[in-house]
Design a protein around this motif. Sequence first.
Motif, mmCIF file in Angstrom:
data_model
loop_
_atom_site.group_PDB
_atom_site.id
_atom_site.type_symbol
_atom_site.label_atom_id
_atom_site.label_comp_id
_atom_site.label_asym_id
_atom_site.label_seq_id
_atom_site.Cartn_x
_atom_site.Cartn_y
_atom_site.Cartn_z
ATOM 1 N N THR A 102 -55.335 -83.177 128.555
ATOM 2 C CA THR A 102 -56.415 -83.188 128.946
ATOM 3 C C THR A 102 -56.632 -81.987 129.718
ATOM 4 O O THR A 102 -57.111 -80.671 129.449
ATOM 5 N N ALA A 152 -54.593 -78.504 128.781
ATOM 6 C CA ALA A 152 -55.189 -78.045 127.492
ATOM 7 C C ALA A 152 -56.462 -76.954 127.803
ATOM 8 O O ALA A 152 -56.744 -76.145 127.645
ATOM 9 N N LEU A 153 -56.468 -76.718 129.243
ATOM 10 C CA LEU A 153 -57.947 -76.302 129.662
ATOM 11 C C LEU A 153 -57.031 -74.789 130.103
ATOM 12 O O LEU A 153 -55.848 -74.254 130.614
ATOM 13 N N LEU A 165 -67.567 -75.256 130.479
ATOM 14 C CA LEU A 165 -66.986 -76.343 129.816
ATOM 15 C C LEU A 165 -67.517 -77.271 129.844
ATOM 16 O O LEU A 165 -68.412 -77.908 130.418
ATOM 17 N N LEU A 181 -66.732 -80.943 128.041
ATOM 18 C CA LEU A 181 -65.822 -81.752 128.300
ATOM 19 C C LEU A 181 -66.748 -83.211 127.163
ATOM 20 O O LEU A 181 -67.109 -84.061 127.286
ATOM 21 N N HIS A 201 -65.632 -73.644 126.801
ATOM 22 C CA HIS A 201 -64.525 -73.676 126.169
ATOM 23 C C HIS A 201 -65.797 -75.333 126.037
ATOM 24 O O HIS A 201 -66.352 -75.883 127.117
ATOM 25 N N LEU A 246 -64.095 -79.158 125.275
ATOM 26 C CA LEU A 246 -62.653 -79.715 124.878
ATOM 27 C C LEU A 246 -63.049 -81.187 124.014
ATOM 28 O O LEU A 246 -63.839 -81.753 125.119
ATOM 29 N N HIS A 263 -57.224 -74.737 120.275
ATOM 30 C CA HIS A 263 -56.205 -75.090 120.697
ATOM 31 C C HIS A 263 -55.425 -76.986 119.833
ATOM 32 O O HIS A 263 -57.144 -77.516 119.743
ATOM 33 N N LEU A 266 -59.411 -77.966 121.525
ATOM 34 C CA LEU A 266 -59.746 -76.866 122.844
ATOM 35 C C LEU A 266 -60.839 -75.872 121.396
ATOM 36 O O LEU A 266 -60.088 -75.230 120.780
ATOM 37 N N GLU A 290 -63.459 -72.075 121.793
ATOM 38 C CA GLU A 290 -64.219 -71.443 122.345
ATOM 39 C C GLU A 290 -65.654 -70.660 122.100
ATOM 40 O O GLU A 290 -65.410 -70.801 120.725
#
Length: 194
Positions: free
Chosen positions: A37, A40-41, A111, A113, A142, A144, A178, A189, A191
């Motif tokens: 995890t 992947a950032l 971000l 998550l 992002h 995720l 991703h 992932l 964006e």
Amino acid sequence: MTKPSLGVDFFEQLYQADADPWQFETSPYEAAKYAATLAALPRPRYASAFEIGGSIGVLTAQLATRCDSLLSVDLSPVAQAKAIHRCQNLPQVRFEIMNVPHDYPSDSCDLVLLSEVGYYWCWADLHLAQARIYDSLKPGGHLLLVHWVHDAPSYPLRGNDVHDAFADFAATQLQHLHDGRTEDYRLDLYERPA
């Protein structure tokens, strides 16, 4: 017929019976998934991050090292009390009890998550969460997603349902950066275009 979203009672009973019901602290699977995890950032650091479903804070504490500011929310006061204790020396982390997607912070962030949470929602709540997450992401921000993909009959959705729904939503809203899959979980992932 779709099952309703799982609520606070479900989680409070779990955490009262077992302080770490998914073995977040000890499981090699969880440790490897957390490492994937964070790997992947694409940025080394985020100014403002939002973690939906922080649980007992094991991933929260690791994610905090990459964030100037991190808001971690959960439904369960029992779980979040452990997370607060775990992260007590991480002043960049804030905690709130929040029932996402019905409750959602007003701040924008770079971000979001969503790890092991989406399958607890019904379809209507998942779609509401998609809209709220998108609206909260700054341009260039992002999203995720990480979810276990095996069957869990008591959950309203499956991990693949969540990721497929975000793929459909993202087709017109987000750029897919991703795709990480193992036999146990999916990681995607996205964006928000600048």
